[in-house]
Design an enzyme around this catalytic site. Structure first.
Site, PDB file in Angstrom:
ATOM      1  N   CYS A 100      81.209 -25.264 -21.977  1.00  0.00           N
ATOM      2  CA  CYS A 100      80.741 -23.906 -21.719  1.00  0.00           C
ATOM      3  C   CYS A 100      81.155 -23.483 -20.305  1.00  0.00           C
ATOM      4  O   CYS A 100      80.977 -24.245 -19.354  1.00  0.00           O
ATOM      5  CB  CYS A 100      79.219 -23.847 -21.858  1.00  0.00           C
ATOM      6  SG  CYS A 100      78.587 -22.161 -21.732  1.00  0.00           S
ATOM      7  N   HIS A 142      77.932 -21.133 -31.204  1.00  0.00           N
ATOM      8  CA  HIS A 142      77.792 -21.346 -29.755  1.00  0.00           C
ATOM      9  C   HIS A 142      77.554 -20.003 -29.046  1.00  0.00           C
ATOM     10  O   HIS A 142      76.657 -19.866 -28.214  1.00  0.00           O
ATOM     11  CB  HIS A 142      79.072 -22.022 -29.225  1.00  0.00           C
ATOM     12  CG  HIS A 142      79.103 -22.226 -27.737  1.00  0.00           C
ATOM     13  ND1 HIS A 142      79.109 -23.462 -27.146  1.00  0.00           N
ATOM     14  CD2 HIS A 142      79.168 -21.341 -26.714  1.00  0.00           C
ATOM     15  CE1 HIS A 142      79.145 -23.330 -25.830  1.00  0.00           C
ATOM     16  NE2 HIS A 142      79.186 -22.059 -25.538  1.00  0.00           N
ATOM     17  N   GLU A 143      78.338 -18.981 -29.428  1.00  0.00           N
ATOM     18  CA  GLU A 143      78.222 -17.672 -28.758  1.00  0.00           C
ATOM     19  C   GLU A 143      76.944 -16.955 -29.176  1.00  0.00           C
ATOM     20  O   GLU A 143      76.302 -16.301 -28.343  1.00  0.00           O
ATOM     21  CB  GLU A 143      79.454 -16.806 -29.057  1.00  0.00           C
ATOM     22  CG  GLU A 143      80.792 -17.413 -28.665  1.00  0.00           C
ATOM     23  CD  GLU A 143      80.859 -17.904 -27.225  1.00  0.00           C
ATOM     24  OE1 GLU A 143      81.689 -18.778 -26.953  1.00  0.00           O
ATOM     25  OE2 GLU A 143      80.054 -17.446 -26.371  1.00  0.00           O
ATOM     26  N   HIS A 146      74.170 -17.925 -27.104  1.00  0.00           N
ATOM     27  CA  HIS A 146      74.137 -17.272 -25.783  1.00  0.00           C
ATOM     28  C   HIS A 146      73.333 -15.973 -25.834  1.00  0.00           C
ATOM     29  O   HIS A 146      72.668 -15.594 -24.871  1.00  0.00           O
ATOM     30  CB  HIS A 146      75.559 -16.950 -25.288  1.00  0.00           C
ATOM     31  CG  HIS A 146      76.240 -18.074 -24.553  1.00  0.00           C
ATOM     32  ND1 HIS A 146      75.754 -18.607 -23.389  1.00  0.00           N
ATOM     33  CD2 HIS A 146      77.373 -18.752 -24.831  1.00  0.00           C
ATOM     34  CE1 HIS A 146      76.568 -19.577 -22.971  1.00  0.00           C
ATOM     35  NE2 HIS A 146      77.558 -19.684 -23.837  1.00  0.00           N
TER      36      HIS A 146
HETATM   37  O1  LIG Z   1      88.208 -24.193 -24.247  1.00  0.00           O
HETATM   38  C1  LIG Z   1      87.197 -24.835 -24.033  1.00  0.00           C
HETATM   39  C2  LIG Z   1      86.328 -24.461 -22.815  1.00  0.00           C
HETATM   40  S1  LIG Z   1      84.587 -24.102 -23.134  1.00  0.00           S
HETATM   41  C3  LIG Z   1      84.611 -22.685 -24.147  1.00  0.00           C
HETATM   42  O2  LIG Z   1      85.654 -22.184 -24.484  1.00  0.00           O
HETATM   43  C4  LIG Z   1      83.289 -22.075 -24.552  1.00  0.00           C
HETATM   44  C5  LIG Z   1      83.193 -21.811 -26.039  1.00  0.00           C
HETATM   45  C6  LIG Z   1      83.183 -22.992 -26.941  1.00  0.00           C
HETATM   46  C7  LIG Z   1      83.864 -24.185 -26.657  1.00  0.00           C
HETATM   47  C8  LIG Z   1      83.807 -25.244 -27.564  1.00  0.00           C
HETATM   48  C9  LIG Z   1      83.085 -25.122 -28.756  1.00  0.00           C
HETATM   49  C10 LIG Z   1      82.423 -23.937 -29.028  1.00  0.00           C
HETATM   50  C11 LIG Z   1      82.477 -22.890 -28.129  1.00  0.00           C
HETATM   51  C12 LIG Z   1      83.292 -20.722 -23.868  1.00  0.00           C
HETATM   52  C13 LIG Z   1      81.905 -20.178 -23.520  1.00  0.00           C
HETATM   53  F1  LIG Z   1      81.337 -20.993 -22.631  1.00  0.00           F
HETATM   54  F2  LIG Z   1      82.067 -18.994 -22.954  1.00  0.00           F
HETATM   55  F3  LIG Z   1      81.119 -20.112 -24.586  1.00  0.00           F
HETATM   56  C14 LIG Z   1      86.798 -25.919 -24.955  1.00  0.00           C
HETATM   57  C15 LIG Z   1      85.871 -26.864 -24.583  1.00  0.00           C
HETATM   58  C16 LIG Z   1      85.521 -27.882 -25.472  1.00  0.00           C
HETATM   59  C17 LIG Z   1      86.084 -27.938 -26.728  1.00  0.00           C
HETATM   60  C18 LIG Z   1      87.034 -26.984 -27.091  1.00  0.00           C
HETATM   61  C19 LIG Z   1      87.383 -25.973 -26.224  1.00  0.00           C
HETATM   62 ZN   LIG Z   2      79.021 -21.087 -23.696  1.00  0.00          ZN
END
Ligand SMILES: O=C(CSC(=O)[C@H](Cc1ccccc1)CC(F)(F)F)c1ccccc1
Ligand SMILES: [Zn+2]
Length: 157
Positions: A100, A142-143, A146
């Site tokens: 995140c 995940h979103e 938030h």
């Molecule tokens: O690109 C990222 C960086 S973190 C990310 O993109 C969050 C979203 C996210 C990442 C992984 C799984 C679900 C959601 C973004 C946030 F914080 F704004 F929600 C990532 C991290 C772990 C696994 C796969 C990708």
């Molecule tokens: Zn997040």
């Protein structure tokens, strides 16, 4: 479309329930969408929610693309989802790695529904009902968290 400051863990706005978007054609909402898309791209996120840039609206971006943890993640056009909700879900949950932008330096294994039926309004104001699965379903959940003041670390095992 300057990328915006990302609220970090400890900032109270990340723990609030965001407000529904009343007017999708409001220029404030449309510019928030542009800024969120720019910020997600710049920060290499696969999603981002309005409360993370200190705008407590029920609005997020889903921008799946292949990444080191999910090399077969679908490539998609960054999609703005307004007033989103889960209409139904399967029983099966799958654990997967999440990170995140508001909780830098952490990764966690989070259980999420594998398949969900969702609704949202898009930036043109159209109502969408979709079946999501896999990594995109994970990003959506995940979103959506938030928007309800929930962070992935609250669910990580
Ligand atoms: O690109 C990222 C960086 S973190 C990310 O993109 C969050 C979203 C996210 C990442 C992984 C799984 C679900 C959601 C973004 C946030 F914080 F704004 F929600 C990532 C991290 C772990 C696994 C796969 C990708
Ligand atoms: Zn997040």
């Amino acid at each position: 479309d300057a990328p915006l400051e990302i609220a970090q863990l400890g900032n109270d706005i990340l723990r609030r329930k965001a407000q529904s978007v009343e007017r999708i054609d409001d220029p404030k909402i449309q510019s928030a969408i542009d800024n969120l898309i720019a910020t997600a791209r710049l920060k290499n996120g696969v999603g981002i929610a309005a409360p993370q840039v200190s705008r407590s609206y029920r609005l997020f971006i889903v921008a799946s693309r292949p990444n080191e943890r999910y090399p077969d993640a679908p490539e998609m056009e960054p999609t703005a989802m307004l007033n989103p909700g889960i209409l139904s879900h399967g029983e099966e949950r799958v654990k997967g790695w999440e990170g995140c932008l508001s909780v830098p330096g952490f990764r966690g294994l989070v259980p999420r529904y594998e398949r969900i039926e969702v609704e949202y309004w898009d930036r043109q104001g159209r109502h969408n009902v979709r079946e999501l699965s896999g990594f995109i379903a994970r990003i959506f959940q995940h979103e959506l968290d938030h928007l309800n003041g929930i962070l992935f670390i609250d669910r990580a095992e």
